[in-house]
Design a protein around this motif. Structure first.
Motif, short mmCIF file in Angstrom:
data_model
loop_
_atom_site.label_atom_id
_atom_site.label_comp_id
_atom_site.label_asym_id
_atom_site.label_seq_id
_atom_site.Cartn_x
_atom_site.Cartn_y
_atom_site.Cartn_z
N ASN A 31 25.43 38.18 25.24
CA ASN A 31 25.80 36.98 24.46
C ASN A 31 27.08 36.30 24.93
O ASN A 31 27.63 35.45 24.23
CB ASN A 31 25.93 37.34 22.98
N ILE A 32 27.57 36.67 26.14
CA ILE A 32 28.77 36.04 26.67
C ILE A 32 28.44 34.60 27.06
O ILE A 32 27.55 34.36 27.87
CB ILE A 32 29.32 36.78 27.89
N PRO A 33 29.10 33.58 26.49
CA PRO A 33 28.79 32.18 26.81
C PRO A 33 28.98 31.88 28.29
O PRO A 33 29.89 32.41 28.94
CB PRO A 33 29.80 31.39 25.96
N LYS A 34 28.13 31.02 28.81
CA LYS A 34 28.18 30.71 30.24
C LYS A 34 29.50 30.07 30.65
O LYS A 34 29.96 30.28 31.76
CB LYS A 34 27.01 29.78 30.61
N HIS A 35 30.10 29.27 29.76
CA HIS A 35 31.33 28.57 30.15
C HIS A 35 32.51 29.53 30.29
O HIS A 35 33.56 29.15 30.82
CB HIS A 35 31.68 27.47 29.14
N LEU A 36 32.36 30.78 29.83
CA LEU A 36 33.42 31.76 29.97
C LEU A 36 33.23 32.66 31.19
O LEU A 36 34.08 33.46 31.52
CB LEU A 36 33.50 32.65 28.71
N ARG A 37 32.10 32.53 31.83
CA ARG A 37 31.81 33.38 32.98
C ARG A 37 32.49 32.84 34.22
O ARG A 37 32.43 31.65 34.49
CB ARG A 37 30.29 33.48 33.21
N ILE A 38 33.12 33.71 34.96
CA ILE A 38 33.78 33.28 36.18
C ILE A 38 32.77 33.13 37.31
O ILE A 38 31.73 33.78 37.31
CB ILE A 38 34.89 34.26 36.61
N LYS A 39 33.07 32.28 38.25
CA LYS A 39 32.19 32.11 39.39
C LYS A 39 32.41 33.24 40.39
O LYS A 39 33.49 33.83 40.43
CB LYS A 39 32.45 30.76 40.06
N PRO A 40 31.40 33.56 41.19
CA PRO A 40 31.57 34.62 42.19
C PRO A 40 32.71 34.30 43.15
O PRO A 40 32.96 33.14 43.48
CB PRO A 40 30.22 34.62 42.93
N GLY A 41 33.40 35.33 43.59
CA GLY A 41 34.48 35.16 44.55
C GLY A 41 33.99 35.40 45.97
O GLY A 41 32.84 35.78 46.20
N ILE A 42 34.87 35.19 46.93
CA ILE A 42 34.54 35.40 48.34
C ILE A 42 34.89 36.83 48.72
O ILE A 42 36.03 37.26 48.56
CB ILE A 42 35.29 34.41 49.24
N SER A 43 33.91 37.57 49.22
CA SER A 43 34.15 38.95 49.62
C SER A 43 34.33 39.09 51.13
O SER A 43 34.82 40.10 51.61
CB SER A 43 32.98 39.84 49.16
N GLY A 44 33.90 38.09 51.89
CA GLY A 44 34.04 38.18 53.34
C GLY A 44 33.87 36.82 54.00
O GLY A 44 33.16 35.96 53.50
N VAL A 45 34.59 36.63 55.11
CA VAL A 45 34.52 35.38 55.87
C VAL A 45 34.36 35.70 57.35
O VAL A 45 35.07 36.55 57.89
CB VAL A 45 35.79 34.52 55.67
N GLN A 46 33.39 35.05 57.99
CA GLN A 46 33.22 35.18 59.43
C GLN A 46 33.11 33.78 60.03
O GLN A 46 32.55 32.88 59.39
CB GLN A 46 31.96 35.99 59.76
N TRP A 47 33.63 33.60 61.23
CA TRP A 47 33.52 32.29 61.86
C TRP A 47 33.46 32.44 63.37
O TRP A 47 33.91 33.44 63.93
CB TRP A 47 34.69 31.40 61.46
N VAL A 99 41.29 43.93 28.47
CA VAL A 99 40.37 44.68 29.33
C VAL A 99 38.93 44.23 29.10
O VAL A 99 38.16 44.05 30.04
CB VAL A 99 40.52 46.19 29.08
N VAL A 100 38.57 44.02 27.83
CA VAL A 100 37.20 43.57 27.50
C VAL A 100 36.91 42.23 28.15
O VAL A 100 35.84 42.02 28.73
CB VAL A 100 37.01 43.48 25.97
N ARG A 101 37.84 41.29 28.05
CA ARG A 101 37.63 39.96 28.64
C ARG A 101 37.48 40.06 30.16
O ARG A 101 36.62 39.40 30.75
CB ARG A 101 38.80 39.03 28.28
N HIS A 102 38.32 40.86 30.78
CA HIS A 102 38.27 41.02 32.23
C HIS A 102 36.94 41.63 32.67
O HIS A 102 36.25 41.10 33.55
CB HIS A 102 39.43 41.92 32.66
N VAL A 103 36.57 42.73 32.05
CA VAL A 103 35.35 43.44 32.43
C VAL A 103 34.11 42.60 32.12
O VAL A 103 33.17 42.53 32.93
CB VAL A 103 35.28 44.79 31.69
N SER A 104 34.10 41.92 30.97
CA SER A 104 32.93 41.13 30.56
C SER A 104 32.71 39.94 31.47
O SER A 104 31.57 39.64 31.85
CB SER A 104 33.09 40.65 29.12
N ARG A 105 33.77 39.24 31.82
CA ARG A 105 33.63 38.07 32.68
C ARG A 105 33.16 38.46 34.07
O ARG A 105 32.29 37.80 34.65
CB ARG A 105 34.96 37.32 32.76
N LEU A 106 33.71 39.53 34.61
CA LEU A 106 33.28 39.98 35.93
C LEU A 106 31.83 40.43 35.90
O LEU A 106 31.05 40.13 36.81
CB LEU A 106 34.18 41.13 36.42
N ARG A 107 31.45 41.15 34.86
CA ARG A 107 30.08 41.65 34.75
C ARG A 107 29.08 40.50 34.61
O ARG A 107 28.01 40.51 35.22
CB ARG A 107 29.97 42.59 33.55
#
Length: 206
Positions: free
Chosen positions: A113-129, A64-72
Protein backbone atom coordinates in the motif's frame (compact mmCIF):
# COMPACT_ATOMS: atom_id res chain seq x y z
CA UNK A 1 29.09 -6.64 -0.52
CA UNK A 2 25.77 -7.33 -2.22
CA UNK A 3 23.90 -4.72 -4.25
CA UNK A 4 21.03 -4.75 -1.74
CA UNK A 5 23.34 -4.03 1.18
CA UNK A 6 24.98 -1.19 -0.77
CA UNK A 7 21.55 0.39 -1.26
CA UNK A 8 20.65 0.02 2.41
CA UNK A 9 23.84 1.53 3.84
CA UNK A 10 24.12 4.32 1.26
CA UNK A 11 24.75 7.73 2.88
CA UNK A 12 25.63 6.39 6.33
CA UNK A 13 25.84 9.88 7.85
CA UNK A 14 22.04 10.09 7.91
CA UNK A 15 21.90 7.29 10.52
CA UNK A 16 23.88 9.00 13.30
CA UNK A 17 20.78 9.88 15.33
CA UNK A 18 19.18 6.49 14.74
CA UNK A 19 22.32 4.68 15.93
CA UNK A 20 22.24 6.76 19.10
CA UNK A 21 18.62 5.89 19.95
CA UNK A 22 18.34 2.34 18.57
CA UNK A 23 20.08 0.54 21.49
CA UNK A 24 17.34 1.78 23.86
CA UNK A 25 14.50 0.16 21.88
CA UNK A 26 12.62 -2.84 23.24
CA UNK A 27 11.18 -5.62 21.11
CA UNK A 28 7.60 -4.90 22.28
CA UNK A 29 7.89 -1.39 20.78
CA UNK A 30 9.01 -2.47 17.32
CA UNK A 31 5.82 -3.75 15.68
CA UNK A 32 3.57 -0.87 16.89
CA UNK A 33 6.14 1.69 15.71
CA UNK A 34 6.49 -0.01 12.31
CA UNK A 35 2.72 -0.13 11.80
CA UNK A 36 2.32 3.53 12.77
CA UNK A 37 5.13 4.49 10.39
CA UNK A 38 3.53 2.57 7.54
CA UNK A 39 0.21 4.30 8.12
CA UNK A 40 1.96 7.66 7.73
CA UNK A 41 3.56 6.51 4.47
CA UNK A 42 0.19 5.35 3.19
CA UNK A 43 -1.32 8.78 3.94
CA UNK A 44 -3.40 7.48 6.85
CA UNK A 45 -1.69 8.88 9.97
CA UNK A 46 -2.87 7.41 13.26
CA UNK A 47 -3.93 9.82 16.00
CA UNK A 48 -1.91 7.79 18.51
CA UNK A 49 1.30 9.07 16.92
CA UNK A 50 0.86 12.55 18.41
CA UNK A 51 0.56 11.17 21.95
CA UNK A 52 3.55 8.82 21.94
CA UNK A 53 5.76 9.10 25.01
CA UNK A 54 8.89 7.73 23.35
CA UNK A 55 8.92 10.06 20.36
CA UNK A 56 12.69 9.71 19.79
CA UNK A 57 12.43 5.94 19.59
CA UNK A 58 9.50 6.19 17.20
CA UNK A 59 11.38 8.69 15.01
CA UNK A 60 14.31 6.27 14.77
CA UNK A 61 12.09 3.37 13.69
CA UNK A 62 10.12 5.61 11.32
CA UNK A 63 13.33 6.72 9.56
CA UNK A 64 14.33 3.10 8.97
CA UNK A 65 10.82 2.10 7.83
CA UNK A 66 10.68 4.93 5.29
CA UNK A 67 14.14 4.09 3.96
CA UNK A 68 13.52 0.36 3.66
CA UNK A 69 9.98 0.75 2.26
CA UNK A 70 10.93 3.22 -0.45
CA UNK A 71 13.88 1.14 -1.61
CA UNK A 72 11.80 -2.04 -1.60
CA UNK A 73 9.00 -0.40 -3.60
CA UNK A 74 11.51 0.98 -6.11
CA UNK A 75 13.55 -2.17 -6.71
CA UNK A 76 10.63 -4.64 -6.39
CA UNK A 77 13.08 -7.26 -5.16
CA UNK A 78 12.54 -9.06 -1.85
CA UNK A 79 15.06 -8.22 0.85
CA UNK A 80 17.72 -10.73 1.80
CA UNK A 81 17.41 -11.53 5.50
CA UNK A 82 21.19 -11.60 5.87
CA UNK A 83 21.60 -8.16 4.26
CA UNK A 84 18.79 -6.68 6.32
CA UNK A 85 20.29 -8.12 9.50
CA UNK A 86 23.71 -6.60 8.70
CA UNK A 87 22.09 -3.21 8.03
CA UNK A 88 20.14 -3.22 11.31
CA UNK A 89 23.09 -4.53 13.32
CA UNK A 90 25.09 -1.60 11.95
CA UNK A 91 22.46 0.77 13.34
CA UNK A 92 22.96 -0.81 16.80
CA UNK A 93 19.45 -2.22 17.25
CA UNK A 94 19.36 -4.83 20.05
CA UNK A 95 19.47 -8.45 18.73
CA UNK A 96 15.82 -9.18 19.63
CA UNK A 97 14.71 -5.98 17.84
CA UNK A 98 16.79 -6.93 14.80
CA UNK A 99 15.02 -10.30 14.64
CA UNK A 100 11.62 -8.62 14.86
CA UNK A 101 12.45 -6.02 12.18
CA UNK A 102 13.95 -8.60 9.80
CA UNK A 103 10.77 -10.66 10.07
CA UNK A 104 8.66 -7.60 9.22
CA UNK A 105 10.81 -6.01 6.51
CA UNK A 106 11.27 -9.27 4.57
CA UNK A 107 7.50 -9.75 4.15
CA UNK A 108 6.27 -8.78 0.67
CA UNK A 109 2.80 -7.72 1.86
CA UNK A 110 4.29 -4.97 4.03
CA UNK A 111 4.86 -2.78 0.95
CA UNK A 112 1.63 -3.31 -0.99
CA UNK A 113 0.00 0.00 0.00
CA UNK A 114 2.98 2.35 -0.36
CA UNK A 115 1.78 5.23 -2.63
CA UNK A 116 3.56 5.49 -5.96
CA UNK A 117 4.48 9.16 -5.45
CA UNK A 118 6.58 8.15 -2.42
CA UNK A 119 8.55 5.50 -4.26
CA UNK A 120 12.04 6.45 -5.31
CA UNK A 121 13.22 5.87 -8.84
CA UNK A 122 15.88 3.23 -9.51
CA UNK A 123 19.46 4.42 -9.16
CA UNK A 124 22.47 3.79 -11.40
CA UNK A 125 24.45 0.72 -10.40
CA UNK A 126 26.96 0.74 -13.24
CA UNK A 127 28.20 2.82 -16.18
CA UNK A 128 30.14 1.66 -19.23
CA UNK A 129 31.17 3.71 -22.25
CA UNK A 130 33.22 3.43 -25.41
CA UNK A 131 34.13 5.56 -28.40
CA UNK A 132 32.66 4.70 -31.82
CA UNK A 133 34.64 6.22 -34.72
CA UNK A 134 33.10 4.09 -37.49
CA UNK A 135 30.78 6.85 -38.76
CA UNK A 136 33.48 9.52 -38.78
CA UNK A 137 35.95 7.24 -40.59
CA UNK A 138 33.34 6.33 -43.22
CA UNK A 139 32.54 10.00 -43.79
CA UNK A 140 36.22 10.86 -44.12
CA UNK A 141 36.58 8.23 -46.85
CA UNK A 142 33.32 9.12 -48.60
CA UNK A 143 34.05 12.83 -48.60
CA UNK A 144 37.71 12.32 -49.47
CA UNK A 145 38.36 14.86 -46.76
CA UNK A 146 41.41 17.03 -46.81
CA UNK A 147 43.83 17.05 -43.91
CA UNK A 148 42.25 20.28 -42.65
CA UNK A 149 38.71 18.85 -42.50
CA UNK A 150 39.57 15.44 -40.99
CA UNK A 151 39.71 16.89 -37.47
CA UNK A 152 36.36 18.62 -37.93
CA UNK A 153 34.70 15.44 -39.21
CA UNK A 154 36.18 13.36 -36.38
CA UNK A 155 34.77 15.74 -33.78
CA UNK A 156 31.42 16.08 -35.54
CA UNK A 157 30.70 12.40 -36.25
CA UNK A 158 32.51 10.49 -33.50
CA UNK A 159 29.99 9.07 -31.03
CA UNK A 160 30.13 7.96 -27.41
CA UNK A 161 28.16 4.79 -26.66
CA UNK A 162 26.96 5.04 -23.06
CA UNK A 163 25.43 2.04 -21.27
CA UNK A 164 23.68 2.48 -17.91
CA UNK A 165 22.74 -0.37 -15.56
CA UNK A 166 20.04 0.47 -13.00
CA UNK A 167 19.39 -0.95 -9.55
CA UNK A 168 16.14 -2.53 -10.77
CA UNK A 169 18.03 -4.62 -13.36
CA UNK A 170 17.16 -2.48 -16.39
CA UNK A 171 19.84 -1.47 -18.89
CA UNK A 172 19.84 1.47 -21.32
CA UNK A 173 22.17 2.34 -24.18
CA UNK A 174 22.58 5.88 -25.53
CA UNK A 175 24.58 7.29 -28.44
CA UNK A 176 25.91 10.79 -27.87
CA UNK A 177 27.94 13.14 -30.01
CA UNK A 178 31.16 14.39 -28.41
CA UNK A 179 29.60 17.80 -27.82
CA UNK A 180 26.55 16.28 -26.09
CA UNK A 181 28.78 13.98 -24.05
CA UNK A 182 30.81 16.92 -22.76
CA UNK A 183 27.60 18.86 -22.11
CA UNK A 184 26.35 15.93 -20.01
CA UNK A 185 29.62 15.80 -18.04
CA UNK A 186 29.41 19.52 -17.35
CA UNK A 187 25.78 19.26 -16.17
CA UNK A 188 26.57 16.35 -13.83
CA UNK A 189 29.62 18.13 -12.40
CA UNK A 190 27.52 21.23 -11.67
CA UNK A 191 24.80 19.12 -10.03
CA UNK A 192 27.34 17.35 -7.79
CA UNK A 193 28.88 20.69 -6.83
CA UNK A 194 25.44 22.01 -5.84
CA UNK A 195 24.75 18.87 -3.76
CA UNK A 196 28.05 19.26 -1.90
CA UNK A 197 27.25 22.91 -1.13
CA UNK A 198 23.78 21.97 0.17
CA UNK A 199 25.09 19.12 2.33
CA UNK A 200 27.43 21.56 4.08
CA UNK A 201 24.54 23.74 5.22
CA UNK A 202 23.46 23.27 8.80
CA UNK A 203 19.78 22.90 7.93
CA UNK A 204 20.54 19.84 5.76
CA UNK A 205 22.29 18.05 8.63
CA UNK A 206 19.54 18.45 11.21
Amino acid sequence: MSQQLELLIENQLQWTTVSYVAPELQMKEIKPFVLLSLKELEGKPDSRTSSLMNIDKFAAVRAVVRHVSRLRSATKVAWSEDDMRLFLDGLKFPPECVNELVGLFCRDDLYENIPKHLRIKPGISGVQWKIDVSLSQNNIRNEMASAESVKEIMYRDTQVILQLQLTDGASYVYRLSLSKFHEMRYTIANALKSIIVLEKRKCMRE
